[in-house]
Design an enzyme around this catalytic site. Structure first.
Site, short mmCIF file in Angstrom:
data_model
loop_
_atom_site.label_atom_id
_atom_site.label_comp_id
_atom_site.label_asym_id
_atom_site.label_seq_id
_atom_site.Cartn_x
_atom_site.Cartn_y
_atom_site.Cartn_z
N ASP A 6 -7.25 -1.28 -4.25
CA ASP A 6 -8.27 -0.94 -3.26
C ASP A 6 -9.22 0.12 -3.81
O ASP A 6 -10.45 0.04 -3.62
CB ASP A 6 -7.61 -0.38 -1.98
CG ASP A 6 -6.73 -1.40 -1.29
OD1 ASP A 6 -6.99 -2.60 -1.42
OD2 ASP A 6 -5.78 -0.98 -0.59
N ASP B 165 0.85 -1.19 0.00
CA ASP B 165 0.00 0.00 0.00
C ASP B 165 0.88 1.23 0.00
O ASP B 165 2.00 1.21 0.53
CB ASP B 165 -0.91 0.02 1.23
CG ASP B 165 -1.98 -1.06 1.19
OD1 ASP B 165 -2.40 -1.41 0.08
OD2 ASP B 165 -2.39 -1.53 2.25
#
Length: 201
Positions: free
Chosen positions: A166, A132
């Site tokens: 995401d 991420d």
């Protein structure tokens, strides 16, 4: 492949490719915890790795990690099958594209979970960590003292650190929820009333 299948699957493939390019760049140019600001203190790349779901949520332990990875694989198979079904039965194009986004996002994170541990040499197959990097703490401060539960505590919006995969999942789900009446609209068959039959007679 028929033309109707081309656009949604090409879109999904492009998102997966771009997601992986960003993740590989971050891994090659940053160390975990490193930060690169591109919107001052309101937008930055912050490199983290996590074992879990979207936005850093996790299932505990090695068993939880393996369970989550296997669930993702099954889910991607189901989403892919559903996308083919929607295309085949000519559902709303907007719905088809949003499902393609969800498929791309799920597949993008599966690649991390399944292969990254082996590729980068830190974990066995199916135990890789998801990369991420996007962090947008747009608003920060402290809750007022009169606020229940969190009075006086620091808050940040938006706190989660996420990746492109995401984002694709979130956009797909939110757009389906907002447009479900349009996406799932169907025409009701006309029912003739007794009065209309009398007029015809």
């Amino acid at each position: 492949m028929k033309a109707a299948y081309t656009k949604p699957f090409l879109t999904a493939a492009f998102i997966v490719l771009l997601d992986q390019i960003i993740k590989i760049w971050v891994r090659q140019h940053m160390l975990p915890g490193d930060v690169i600001h591109f919107m001052g203190n309101r937008g930055m790349l912050r490199y983290i790795e996590n074992n879990g779901m979207a936005f850093g949520m996790e299932l505990g332990g090695e068993l939880g990690k393996l369970t989550l990875t296997l669930f993702r694989i099954v889910a991607v198979g189901g989403i892919g099958y559903g996308l083919v079904h929607l295309i085949k039965h000519k559902y709303h194009r907007g719905l088809i594209m949003m499902v393609a986004l969800i498929l791309a996002g799920a597949l993008g994170n599966i690649i991390d979970s399944v292969f990254y541990g082996v590729i980068y040499g830190y974990a066995p197959l199916f135990h890789g960590k998801v990369v991420d990097m996007f962090y947008f703490p747009l608003v920060s401060g402290n809750f007022p003292m009169w606020f229940p539960i969190w009075k006086g505590e620091e808050f940040v919006f938006f706190r989660p650190i996420f990746n492109l995969a995401d984002s694709a999942i979130s956009i797909g789900v939110i757009m389906i929820l907002l447009n479900q009446k349009r996406y799932f609209k169907h025409e009701e068959p006309e029912v003739s009333s007794p009065n209309s039959e009398m007029v015809e007679d």
